[in-house]
Design an enzyme around this catalytic site. Structure first.
Site, mmCIF file in Angstrom:
data_model
loop_
_atom_site.group_PDB
_atom_site.id
_atom_site.type_symbol
_atom_site.label_atom_id
_atom_site.label_comp_id
_atom_site.label_asym_id
_atom_site.label_seq_id
_atom_site.Cartn_x
_atom_site.Cartn_y
_atom_site.Cartn_z
ATOM 1 C CB VAL A 31 -0.955 -0.001 1.222
ATOM 2 C CG1 VAL A 31 -1.804 1.272 1.235
ATOM 3 C CG2 VAL A 31 -1.860 -1.238 1.208
ATOM 4 C CB VAL A 50 -4.725 20.229 0.017
ATOM 5 C CG1 VAL A 50 -4.267 20.745 1.372
ATOM 6 C CG2 VAL A 50 -4.878 18.708 0.043
ATOM 7 C CE LYS A 120 -7.302 -4.259 7.085
ATOM 8 N NZ LYS A 120 -6.755 -4.863 5.862
ATOM 9 N N GLY A 149 -10.906 -1.747 1.271
ATOM 10 C CA GLY A 149 -9.960 -1.113 0.353
ATOM 11 C C GLY A 149 -10.455 0.166 -0.282
ATOM 12 N N GLY A 202 -0.716 -13.009 -5.352
ATOM 13 C CA GLY A 202 -0.449 -11.916 -4.403
ATOM 14 C C GLY A 202 -1.673 -11.491 -3.612
ATOM 15 C CD GLU A 205 -0.316 -10.744 4.440
ATOM 16 O OE1 GLU A 205 0.475 -11.104 5.308
ATOM 17 O OE2 GLU A 205 -1.009 -9.730 4.501
ATOM 18 C CE LYS A 220 -10.729 -5.788 5.415
ATOM 19 N NZ LYS A 220 -10.484 -6.648 4.261
ATOM 20 N N GLY A 322 -5.463 -4.578 -2.506
ATOM 21 C CA GLY A 322 -4.509 -4.218 -3.555
ATOM 22 C C GLY A 322 -3.903 -2.857 -3.269
HETATM 23 P P1 NDP Z 1 3.288 -4.735 3.679
HETATM 24 O O1 NDP Z 1 3.720 -5.875 4.523
HETATM 25 O O2 NDP Z 1 3.379 -4.857 2.210
HETATM 26 O O3 NDP Z 1 4.128 -3.433 4.105
HETATM 27 C C1 NDP Z 1 4.420 -3.125 5.433
HETATM 28 C C2 NDP Z 1 5.427 -1.995 5.462
HETATM 29 O O4 NDP Z 1 5.641 -1.638 6.813
HETATM 30 C C3 NDP Z 1 6.789 -2.362 4.873
HETATM 31 O O5 NDP Z 1 7.282 -1.307 4.099
HETATM 32 C C4 NDP Z 1 7.665 -2.551 6.108
HETATM 33 O O6 NDP Z 1 9.022 -2.209 5.916
HETATM 34 C C5 NDP Z 1 7.045 -1.563 7.053
HETATM 35 N N1 NDP Z 1 7.307 -1.900 8.442
HETATM 36 C C6 NDP Z 1 7.081 -3.059 9.079
HETATM 37 N N2 NDP Z 1 7.465 -2.974 10.365
HETATM 38 C C7 NDP Z 1 7.946 -1.719 10.516
HETATM 39 C C8 NDP Z 1 8.495 -1.025 11.612
HETATM 40 N N3 NDP Z 1 8.659 -1.590 12.786
HETATM 41 N N4 NDP Z 1 8.868 0.261 11.421
HETATM 42 C C9 NDP Z 1 8.729 0.865 10.220
HETATM 43 N N5 NDP Z 1 8.202 0.237 9.137
HETATM 44 C C10 NDP Z 1 7.839 -1.028 9.293
HETATM 45 O O7 NDP Z 1 1.807 -4.374 4.135
HETATM 46 P P2 NDP Z 1 0.619 -3.803 3.242
HETATM 47 O O8 NDP Z 1 1.072 -2.607 2.520
HETATM 48 O O9 NDP Z 1 -0.022 -4.896 2.494
HETATM 49 O O10 NDP Z 1 -0.446 -3.386 4.380
HETATM 50 C C11 NDP Z 1 -0.257 -2.241 5.164
HETATM 51 C C12 NDP Z 1 -1.528 -1.939 5.966
HETATM 52 O O11 NDP Z 1 -2.601 -1.727 5.057
HETATM 53 C C13 NDP Z 1 -1.987 -3.078 6.885
HETATM 54 O O12 NDP Z 1 -2.552 -2.540 8.035
HETATM 55 C C14 NDP Z 1 -3.044 -3.793 6.056
HETATM 56 O O13 NDP Z 1 -3.997 -4.463 6.840
HETATM 57 C C15 NDP Z 1 -3.676 -2.596 5.370
HETATM 58 N N6 NDP Z 1 -4.367 -2.921 4.133
HETATM 59 C C16 NDP Z 1 -3.729 -3.621 3.154
HETATM 60 C C17 NDP Z 1 -4.386 -3.943 1.997
HETATM 61 C C18 NDP Z 1 -3.701 -4.696 0.908
HETATM 62 O O14 NDP Z 1 -4.365 -5.011 -0.102
HETATM 63 N N7 NDP Z 1 -2.398 -5.010 1.021
HETATM 64 C C19 NDP Z 1 -5.789 -3.547 1.787
HETATM 65 C C20 NDP Z 1 -6.352 -2.771 2.852
HETATM 66 C C21 NDP Z 1 -5.657 -2.491 3.985
HETATM 67 P P3 NDP Z 1 9.965 -3.027 4.901
HETATM 68 O O15 NDP Z 1 9.473 -2.630 3.524
HETATM 69 O O16 NDP Z 1 11.328 -2.538 5.167
HETATM 70 O O17 NDP Z 1 9.758 -4.473 5.206
HETATM 71 N N1 HSE Z 2 -6.352 -9.407 2.945
HETATM 72 C C1 HSE Z 2 -7.440 -8.523 2.718
HETATM 73 C C2 HSE Z 2 -8.386 -9.116 1.687
HETATM 74 C C3 HSE Z 2 -6.980 -7.188 2.189
HETATM 75 O O1 HSE Z 2 -8.077 -10.147 1.089
HETATM 76 O O2 HSE Z 2 -9.450 -8.548 1.501
HETATM 77 C C4 HSE Z 2 -6.606 -6.286 3.310
HETATM 78 O O3 HSE Z 2 -7.759 -5.876 3.972
#
Ligand code: NDP
Ligand code: HSE
Length: 450
Positions: A31, A50, A120, A149, A202, A205, A220, A322
């Site tokens: 994200v 903005v 969430k 999302g 993808g 996970e 959610k 996504g």
């Molecule tokens: P990712 O695992 O792809 O990314 C997580 C990021 O957080 C990485 O860049 C990681 O760093 C960083 N990170 C982890 N631990 C730390 C820390 N201690 N300090 C600083 N940075 C840290 O997660 P997503 O992008 O998939 O998801 C992010 C959020 O969005 C979650 O809460 C998820 O539930 C929510 N979300 C995700 C969706 C999706 O489709 N993926 C949809 C809706 C919500 P590094 O890159 O160095 O590992």
């Molecule tokens: N893993 C979630 C889904 C996306 O498959 O809908 C993050 O909320």
């Protein structure tokens, strides 16, 4: 000048000499990377909306040396997330998990920053702590991306419907499990095969537990229930069942009886045992009639129905996961929070004045479909019916496999009930399972959306 010219405004909307709104990004994964892309590629439009430029002042990650998408300026990367939040007007958290996300958000709020999160899990576990801190500091807390999302759903429930009375929220809020169930239905895959496919694409996970066990959907559901019913509902309040017990056979039988299986999140007002109104929230696989709009929600898409007193039934549909779709929701929140920085005003605070009791799972009343393998001899159906009648569960329909398809001496019965309390259905199934003529209770699934 034409009529149209009079309404379009200046070609380059003025942002004046207003100082930039400083944005800190915590997390740069699926994200976060797309948040950077939108902030970068849409910078001029965002500034115009903005009323001041948005300046990305830093991107906190775990590993600053890791390879990143070229859209991310490496000079902005830092492992010092705590230091970064102290320098921002708006902090965006897309790290995920409980810690350090919670501490970082609380620290940002302490520093007077508005916060935007997609987390969430954190909101469903400890949302009130964040709300209280934001309220005390007088800053915004936005989280559109945390539920479904890209679909605008949090804002409609939290703001647009706040003049109405919501009765029920029902829908598909997890894209991964919807993809898995869809592939099982359309390609005849088993659960493991469909999950492996979702991982390869993808969606799921490496550890798919949060999705397939229903934790993601339950988080959610808790957030939606809290907003819809002005009541604090946490993850532990949700009656949760994932899709791990759904077999290829269940999916095939669903098709034969004119249904599809979907993982549903349901939050509704109900009368509790004492007659007083409460809230019941659950997540479970359910049979949905093939002609219901939710049955047509394919792949990793999400769809949610909201039923409100005056508005009637509303349906929200779109991409629930996504990087880019989720970043769209995040950016909407960033623009709202940044506008408040520039022009004043605040987003909504927590609303839990109704404080309705959260009702236990057995307060739910649904229809059920029970599949049985029974001895194919006279009187067996009567015995099974007698147990249903004994427990006050009314039969809507019974279907028996044509003998040409059945194993010798064994009949496959599919019984659909009218609405029944969960406790009555469970007692009925236990009694039926104990009958000599019943070889096995093959499955018990709820039926929703009829
Ligand atoms: P990712 O695992 O792809 O990314 C997580 C990021 O957080 C990485 O860049 C990681 O760093 C960083 N990170 C982890 N631990 C730390 C820390 N201690 N300090 C600083 N940075 C840290 O997660 P997503 O992008 O998939 O998801 C992010 C959020 O969005 C979650 O809460 C998820 O539930 C929510 N979300 C995700 C969706 C999706 O489709 N993926 C949809 C809706 C919500 P590094 O890159 O160095 O590992
Ligand atoms: N893993 C979630 C889904 C996306 O498959 O809908 C993050 O909320």
């Amino acid at each position: 000048m034409t009529a149209r010219d009079e309404t379009v405004g200046p070609a380059t909307p003025a942002t004046g000499d207003r100082p930039a709104v400083r944005v800190a990004l915590l997390g740069c994964g699926v994200v976060g990377t797309e948040v950077v892309r939108l902030l970068t590629t849409q910078a001029a439009d965002l500034a115009a909306r903005v009323g001041a430029p948005l300046e990305l002042v830093g991107v906190a990650v775990r590993d600053v040396e890791a390879e990143r998408d070229p859209v991310v300026d490496r000079a902005l990367l830092t492992a010092d997330a705590e230091g970064l939040v102290a320098k921002a007007d708006v902090v965006v958290e897309v790290v995920g998990g409980i810690e350090p996300a919670r501490s970082l958000l609380l620290r940002a709020i302490e520093h007077g920053a508005a916060v935007v999160t997609a987390n969430k899990a954190l909101l469903a576990e400890d949302g009130p702590t964040l709300y209280q801190a934001a309220d005390a500091a007088g800053v915004d807390l936005y989280f559109e991306a945390a539920v479904a999302g890209a679909i605008p759903l949090v804002r409609p429930v939290r703001e647009s419907l706040t003049g109405d009375r919501v009765h029920r929220v029902l829908g598909i809020v997890n894209g991964t499990t919807n993809y898995v169930l869809d592939r099982m239905a359309t390609e005849g895959l088993d659960l493991a095969g469909a999950v492996a496919e979702a991982q390869a694409l993808g969606y799921a996970e490496a550890d798919p537990t949060a999705d397939v066990e229903g934790f993601d959907a339950a988080a959610k559901a808790a957030i939606l229930a809290s907003l819809a019913f002005h009541t604090r509902v946490s993850l532990d309040d949700v009656d949760r069942q994932g899709i791990t017990s759904v077999t290829a056979d269940d999916v095939a039988w669903a098709g034969r009886t004119g249904h599809v299986i979907k993982l549903l999140a349901i939050a509704e007002r109900r009368a509790g045992a004492d007659g007083a109104e409460g809230v019941q929230v659950r997540v479970h696989p359910a049979l949905v009639p093939a002609e219901h709009p939710l049955a047509g929600v394919r792949g990793a898409f999400n769809a949610v129905f909201v039923e409100a007193e005056a508005a009637g039934e509303l349906m929200f549909y779109g991409r629930g996961a996504g990087g880019a779709p989720t970043a769209s929701a995040v950016l909407g929140d960033v623009v709202s929070a940044a506008r408040h920085r520039v022009h004043g005003g605040r987003g909504p605070a927590e609303s839990w004045y109704a404080a309705l009791p959260v009702l236990p799972a057995d307060a739910a009343r649904t229809r059920y479909q029970v599949r049985l393998e029974v001895a194919d001899r006279p009187g067996v159906l009567a015995q099974v019916s007698a147990e249903l009648a004994e427990h006050g569960v009314s039969i809507e329909a019974v279907r028996q496999t044509p003998s040409a398809e059945a194993e010798d001496g064994v009949a496959h019965l599919v019984i659909t009930t009218h609405e029944a309390p969960e406790a009555a259905l469970a007692a009925t199934v236990a009694a039926i399972d104990g009958l000599d003529a019943v070889r096995s209770v093959v499955s018990v699934l709820r039926v929703e959306g009829a």
